[in-house]
Scaffold this motif. Sequence first.
Motif, mmCIF file in Angstrom:
data_model
loop_
_atom_site.group_PDB
_atom_site.id
_atom_site.type_symbol
_atom_site.label_atom_id
_atom_site.label_comp_id
_atom_site.label_asym_id
_atom_site.label_seq_id
_atom_site.Cartn_x
_atom_site.Cartn_y
_atom_site.Cartn_z
ATOM 1 N N GLU A 55 -0.384 14.457 0.485
ATOM 2 C CA GLU A 55 -1.469 13.525 0.804
ATOM 3 C C GLU A 55 -2.837 14.091 0.451
ATOM 4 O O GLU A 55 -3.764 13.338 0.156
ATOM 5 N N VAL A 94 -6.855 -0.930 5.654
ATOM 6 C CA VAL A 94 -6.179 0.365 5.802
ATOM 7 C C VAL A 94 -6.103 0.754 7.279
ATOM 8 O O VAL A 94 -5.066 1.243 7.757
ATOM 9 N N THR A 98 -2.498 0.799 9.362
ATOM 10 C CA THR A 98 -1.984 2.071 9.859
ATOM 11 C C THR A 98 -1.399 1.941 11.261
ATOM 12 O O THR A 98 -0.550 2.742 11.665
ATOM 13 N N GLY A 158 1.597 -2.656 6.237
ATOM 14 C CA GLY A 158 1.586 -1.664 7.300
ATOM 15 C C GLY A 158 2.916 -1.598 8.028
ATOM 16 O O GLY A 158 3.438 -0.515 8.313
ATOM 17 N N GLN A 161 5.376 0.051 5.784
ATOM 18 C CA GLN A 161 5.210 1.503 5.789
ATOM 19 C C GLN A 161 5.915 2.126 6.994
ATOM 20 O O GLN A 161 6.493 3.211 6.902
ATOM 21 N N ARG A 171 8.228 5.530 2.027
ATOM 22 C CA ARG A 171 6.918 4.975 2.352
ATOM 23 C C ARG A 171 6.399 4.104 1.208
ATOM 24 O O ARG A 171 6.053 2.942 1.390
ATOM 25 N N LEU A 196 -2.964 3.644 2.067
ATOM 26 C CA LEU A 196 -2.497 3.376 3.423
ATOM 27 C C LEU A 196 -1.823 4.597 4.040
ATOM 28 O O LEU A 196 -1.885 4.809 5.256
ATOM 29 N N PRO A 199 -4.165 8.159 6.270
ATOM 30 C CA PRO A 199 -4.381 8.455 7.699
ATOM 31 C C PRO A 199 -3.088 8.712 8.461
ATOM 32 O O PRO A 199 -3.040 9.594 9.331
ATOM 33 N N ALA A 200 -2.030 7.971 8.145
ATOM 34 C CA ALA A 200 -0.761 8.133 8.869
ATOM 35 C C ALA A 200 -0.149 9.502 8.612
ATOM 36 O O ALA A 200 0.310 10.181 9.541
#
Length: 280
Positions: A55, A94, A98, A158, A161, A171, A196, A199-200
């Motif tokens: 990431e 986004v 999340t 989302g 995901q 993902r 997206l 942050p996750a």
Amino acid sequence: MVDMTWFEAIVLGVVQGLTEMLPISSSAHLRLTSALFFEEDAGASFTAVTQLGTETAVLLYFWKDIVRILVAWWKGLWDKEQRGETDYRLGWYVIIGTLPIVFFGLIFKDAIRDGARNLWLVAFSLIFFGLLLALAELVGKKTRTWSDFRMRDGLILGFAQAGALIPGVSRSGGTITAGLFIGLDRTVAARYSFLLAIPAVFGAGILSLGDVFDPATEGSVPSGAQMLVATIIAFFVGLAAVHWMLKWVAKHSVFIFVWYRCILGVAVVIMLETGYLQAT
């Protein structure tokens, strides 16, 4: 608990970097690599921490886009005239997109780390969601661009995901599949998928830092140095993978990934049936 070897840390770092960006499930590949070639499963925490490397590669690759989106989002909070901008809306998409993976990740944390890593489930997920990706490629109109993107779309992707909490779903695979079903252009679906995830994945990786070194953890436990090296390797390999993936989907269908997922899934089923692999 079994101490991780340096060879294992390096191999798993490469596998993570190669597979995280592609719609083939990095968590499934790390689970299978451990089952086939090493004594113990490295576990969900190891996967989450190495994802910090991939990431970071996404963060670097999309840095200009991310800064532009953040600036537009911040300006839009204070200036109503800015709220019609696509980048302002994308910032909210986004954030809202999340929420599902955060919710389900917290609720099903223990199941994700244990039962969800069963290889029967991994094989089923690889095949089923691979076929679902094929169907999305066939029926999706692939005509909608960023200007057509709405909050509902961000929320749908989302929830897609969140399915990646199960090894084998993927993902990027889940979000691209959902994006194609709602008519998004392949490149738009893929780029939003990568944005997206930021942050996750960072949240999950940071929260897993303590667990990955826990002596009570079952399976293969890395040292701090091994964890760092695996994450750095995942970063460099992932940087090349995200570049290749975006170039591929801009000009080709996703069927190459569908075939790969189905062949791998069937191979896992055969190995489980013959006793070559154990499900847990």
